[in-house]
Write a protein that holds these residues in place. Structure first.
Motif, short mmCIF file in Angstrom:
data_model
loop_
_atom_site.label_atom_id
_atom_site.label_comp_id
_atom_site.label_asym_id
_atom_site.label_seq_id
_atom_site.Cartn_x
_atom_site.Cartn_y
_atom_site.Cartn_z
N MET A 1 -5.72 6.50 4.82
CA MET A 1 -5.34 5.72 6.01
C MET A 1 -5.68 4.24 5.80
O MET A 1 -6.81 3.91 5.45
N TYR A 2 -4.67 3.41 5.95
CA TYR A 2 -4.91 1.97 5.83
C TYR A 2 -5.37 1.41 7.18
O TYR A 2 -4.85 1.81 8.22
N LYS A 3 -6.33 0.50 7.16
CA LYS A 3 -6.87 -0.03 8.42
C LYS A 3 -6.26 -1.38 8.78
O LYS A 3 -6.17 -1.75 9.93
N VAL A 224 1.26 4.21 6.65
CA VAL A 224 -0.12 3.76 6.84
C VAL A 224 -1.09 4.94 6.93
O VAL A 224 -2.29 4.80 6.68
N SER A 225 -0.56 6.12 7.29
CA SER A 225 -1.42 7.31 7.34
C SER A 225 -1.65 7.89 5.95
O SER A 225 -2.35 8.89 5.79
N GLY A 226 -0.98 7.33 4.96
CA GLY A 226 -1.23 7.76 3.58
C GLY A 226 -0.18 8.68 3.01
O GLY A 226 -0.31 9.17 1.89
N GLU A 227 0.89 8.96 3.80
CA GLU A 227 1.95 9.82 3.26
C GLU A 227 2.66 9.09 2.13
O GLU A 227 2.83 7.86 2.19
N SER A 228 3.07 9.84 1.13
CA SER A 228 3.74 9.21 0.00
C SER A 228 5.22 9.01 0.34
O SER A 228 6.04 9.92 0.20
N ILE A 229 5.52 7.81 0.80
CA ILE A 229 6.91 7.47 1.16
C ILE A 229 7.27 6.22 0.37
O ILE A 229 6.45 5.32 0.24
#
Ligand code: UDP
Length: 234
Positions: A1-3, A224-229
């Motif tokens: 998760m990016y802040k 931003v939640s870290g999913e690989s997109i």
């Protein structure tokens, strides 16, 4: 998760369905995306491009100096920044527009501590004027700003969902890279998704860059939640 993220929006994207200028419809749509990310406690800094009005390199000549053309380009980015700020606020996204060119009558100046204060107060920060100097683009300005604001990542949204080995709009068999190393992104002339100067700066300071599509709704929150997109360059 990016802040804390740096979102680079090109002028072309901000013109939405129009050939040039600013499309408030896309602004409204973006406001919802930003709201959703803020709901995840993500702080958002936005660097806007200006290609929907002027790209310096394209209009220089016939008596117009490159420096002047770039000044005009920077003013174009300011127009986008001002419009986007109003649209965001109208949609309930608390936002401040900060300018990297002297424009006291239209916006607060970009000052690092001021930007930090706005972010900590839960506001989105939109920066106009690029980095304020000619011969540069908003891609380079975006990476520089991400470093200055200690963002976790630069997200550059594009028409296609990431970096491909050839143009996916022309070739059906184009392959998408899920990840890419800086070195290749800098050296491979067929990879044109971001300015080489911007890529070089990201490489030098280890700033990850994610290239992905703006749509569908919720795409950026998933990123931003870290999913690989899209494609992550690191
Ligand atoms: N520009 C500049 N310095 C900067 C950022 C932008 O001189 O730090 C000028 C340059 O002429 C550029 C124009 O502003 O072409 C618009 O920015 P850009 O081309 O990056 O916009 P985008 O393609 O992202 O819409």
């Amino acid at each position: 998760m990016y802040k804390r993220i740096l979102l680079k929006l090109s002028g072309e994207q901000l013109s939405g369905e129009h050939e040039s200028g600013f499309d408030p419809k896309i602004g409204n749509w973006l406001a919802q995306e930003i709201k959703q990310m803020q709901g995840l406690d993500v702080e958002v800094v936005i660097m806007v491009g200006g290609g929907n009005y002027v790209r310096g390199a394209q209009i220089a000549g016939h008596g117009i100096k490159r420096v002047t053309a770039d000044h005009m380009g920077m003013l174009g980015t300011m127009m986008n920044a001002l419009a986007l700020t109003d649209v965001f606020e109208a949609q309930g996204v608390r936002t401040r527009c900060l300018s990297n060119i002297f424009a006291e009558q239209v916006s607060e100046p970009f000052v690092f501590r001021l930007a930090e204060k706005h972010l900590q107060s839960g506001r989105a920060v939109i920066v106009g004027g690029g980095i304020g100097r000619p011969y540069l683009t908003t891609d380079t300005a975006a990476v520089s700003l991400a470093l200055e604001m200690e963002c976790d990542v630069v997200i550059k949204t594009t028409k296609v969902n990431g970096v491909f080995d050839k143009d996916p709009e022309k070739y059906d068999d184009a392959q998408k890279f899920d990840t890419l190393e800086y070195q290749r992104a800098v050296e491979d002339p067929s990879i044109k998704v971001m300015d080489k100067a911007a890529m070089g700066l990201a490489m030098e300071h280890d700033m990850p860059v994610i290239i992905c599509k703006l749509s569908p709704a919720g795409n950026m929150s998933r990123v931003v939640s870290g999913e690989s997109i899209g494609t992550k360059i690191s």
